[in-house]
Motif scaffolding. Structure first.
Motif, PDB file in Angstrom:
ATOM      1  N   SER A  69       4.005   4.511 -11.347  1.00  0.00           N
ATOM      2  CA  SER A  69       2.698   4.962 -10.510  1.00  0.00           C
ATOM      3  C   SER A  69       2.858   4.095  -9.018  1.00  0.00           C
ATOM      4  N   ASN A  70       2.200   4.652  -8.335  1.00  0.00           N
ATOM      5  CA  ASN A  70       2.104   4.090  -6.843  1.00  0.00           C
ATOM      6  C   ASN A  70       1.556   2.456  -7.144  1.00  0.00           C
ATOM      7  N   ALA A  94       0.861 -12.070  -4.453  1.00  0.00           N
ATOM      8  CA  ALA A  94       1.190 -10.818  -4.034  1.00  0.00           C
ATOM      9  C   ALA A  94       0.354  -9.953  -4.884  1.00  0.00           C
ATOM     10  N   ALA A  95       0.107  -8.667  -4.220  1.00  0.00           N
ATOM     11  CA  ALA A  95      -0.857  -7.698  -4.729  1.00  0.00           C
ATOM     12  C   ALA A  95      -0.649  -6.442  -4.559  1.00  0.00           C
ATOM     13  N   GLY A  96      -0.489  -5.397  -5.485  1.00  0.00           N
ATOM     14  CA  GLY A  96      -0.213  -4.161  -5.149  1.00  0.00           C
ATOM     15  C   GLY A  96      -1.625  -3.190  -5.226  1.00  0.00           C
ATOM     16  N   ARG A  97      -1.782  -2.620  -4.153  1.00  0.00           N
ATOM     17  CA  ARG A  97      -3.104  -1.750  -3.986  1.00  0.00           C
ATOM     18  C   ARG A  97      -2.826  -0.335  -3.824  1.00  0.00           C
ATOM     19  N   ALA A  98      -1.912   0.056  -3.926  1.00  0.00           N
ATOM     20  CA  ALA A  98      -1.488   1.486  -4.302  1.00  0.00           C
ATOM     21  C   ALA A  98      -2.121   2.285  -2.766  1.00  0.00           C
ATOM     22  N   TYR A 108       0.812  -1.177  -0.109  1.00  0.00           N
ATOM     23  CA  TYR A 108       0.154   0.014   0.145  1.00  0.00           C
ATOM     24  C   TYR A 108       1.223   1.122   0.004  1.00  0.00           C
ATOM     25  N   THR A 109       0.333   2.330  -0.506  1.00  0.00           N
ATOM     26  CA  THR A 109       1.075   3.657  -0.650  1.00  0.00           C
ATOM     27  C   THR A 109       0.323   4.825   0.071  1.00  0.00           C
ATOM     28  N   ARG A 156       1.413   6.161   8.049  1.00  0.00           N
ATOM     29  CA  ARG A 156       0.901   4.989   8.453  1.00  0.00           C
ATOM     30  C   ARG A 156       0.136   4.139   7.300  1.00  0.00           C
ATOM     31  N   ASN A 157      -0.217   4.991   6.259  1.00  0.00           N
ATOM     32  CA  ASN A 157      -0.900   4.032   5.247  1.00  0.00           C
ATOM     33  C   ASN A 157       0.005   3.476   4.397  1.00  0.00           C
ATOM     34  N   ARG A 158       1.377   4.122   4.279  1.00  0.00           N
ATOM     35  CA  ARG A 158       2.260   3.349   3.516  1.00  0.00           C
ATOM     36  C   ARG A 158       2.997   2.223   4.077  1.00  0.00           C
ATOM     37  N   ARG A 159       2.466   0.932   3.725  1.00  0.00           N
ATOM     38  CA  ARG A 159       2.655  -0.251   4.377  1.00  0.00           C
ATOM     39  C   ARG A 159       2.611  -1.523   3.616  1.00  0.00           C
TER      40      ARG A 159
END
Length: 276
Positions: free
Chosen positions: A199-200, A228-232, A186-187, A248-251
């Motif tokens: 991108s994020n 694996a998953a990218g959820r930006a 997450y970003t 806190r949201n970047r995790r």
């Protein structure tokens, strides 16, 4: 007539040829060690873990903190281990309420989830105390949540060297348990400026893949169990309205769904109150 011998001028001794090579070598060695020193950084996590351990030894309260910027997690006392109460921030699925209870805020957590959460908290206690990660759970899954500043450098997807042994300890626990493992990156909501990541979404996915690689590298976890998953910037824990909240949201989260661990001692299904 006698010929007088010509006088030869004296040749002065100059700098030896080897000294130039030696000076170049010394300069290169000095540059190399200065470069190594510039890459060095203080291991803040170990310092924090030591400080928290000392505070605990001198009688500090039985409270664990969530990831960076988070509020403390209330602990439940049990005969085996103290666990944080189920986390409503994991509610991307409907909560399963115990219909036998008159209170809709009371639910039963399966033994496998409580068992796995107990093992992870026991194994990762120094890191939890140092706020490098947190262990949360609800009625369907256990989630290990890694703070970005303890896991990755800003804008990069390569794990910090100190994270590798931590993930190895996570693998040791998960190897004795079943359940599908989802690693999500997450970003925050700010657009990324990078020549490497478009991108994020790219950055979040790359970070998730880095963690997955460490999970399956030694083959202790079957690769077919791990995704694996990218959820930006989707599913933020808190609004992206301050630097602390964005941090806190970047995790990165490792979620283990419907786990069941070997050699576990079945516990009675005590109702657990879900905090609002």
């Amino acid at each position: 007539m006698a010929v007088r011998p010509r006088h030869r001028p004296k040749v002065r001794a100059g700098t030896p040829a080897w000294l130039v090579t030696f000076a170049d070598l010394a300069t290169l060695m000095l540059t190399f060690f200065i470069l190594l020193l510039s890459f060095a950084e203080m291991d803040v996590e170990k310092y924090r873990a030591m400080a928290n351990s000392m505070a605990s030894a001198f009688g500090s309260g039985n409270v664990l903190a969530d990831s960076v910027g988070g509020s403390p997690l209330t602990l439940i006392e049990s005969d085996a281990v103290s666990l944080p109460r189920p986390d409503n921030s994991l509610a991307d699925e409907p909560q399963f309420i115990d219909e036998r209870s008159d209170d809709p805020a009371i639910t039963e957590v399966p033994d496998g989830i409580v068992d796995l959460a107990s093992r992870l908290i026991t194994e990762l206690e120094p890191e939890v105390a140092a706020q490098a990660l947190s262990v949360n759970y609800d009625t369907r899954k256990v989630v290990i949540r890694f703070a970005e500043d303890a896991t990755f450098r800003s804008g990069q997807a390569a794990l910090k060297p100190g994270m590798v042994p931590i993930i190895e300890r996570v693998v040791e626990v998960l190897a004795s348990c079943t359940g599908d493992v989802l690693v999500a990156g997450y970003t925050d909501d700010r657009p990324i400026v990078s020549n490497r990541y478009r991108s994020n979404w790219d950055l979040a996915a790359a970070r998730a893949v880095s963690v997955v690689h460490e999970l399956v590298m030694n083959r202790a976890l079957p690769a077919q169990r791990v995704t694996a998953a990218g959820r930006a910037e989707t599913n933020p824990l808190v609004p992206n309205d301050s630097p602390e909240n964005r941090a806190r949201n970047r995790r990165v989260e490792i979620a283990i769904r419907d786990p069941a661990c070997q050699d576990s001692i079945p516990s009675s299904k005590l109702p657990v109150e879900i905090l609002p």
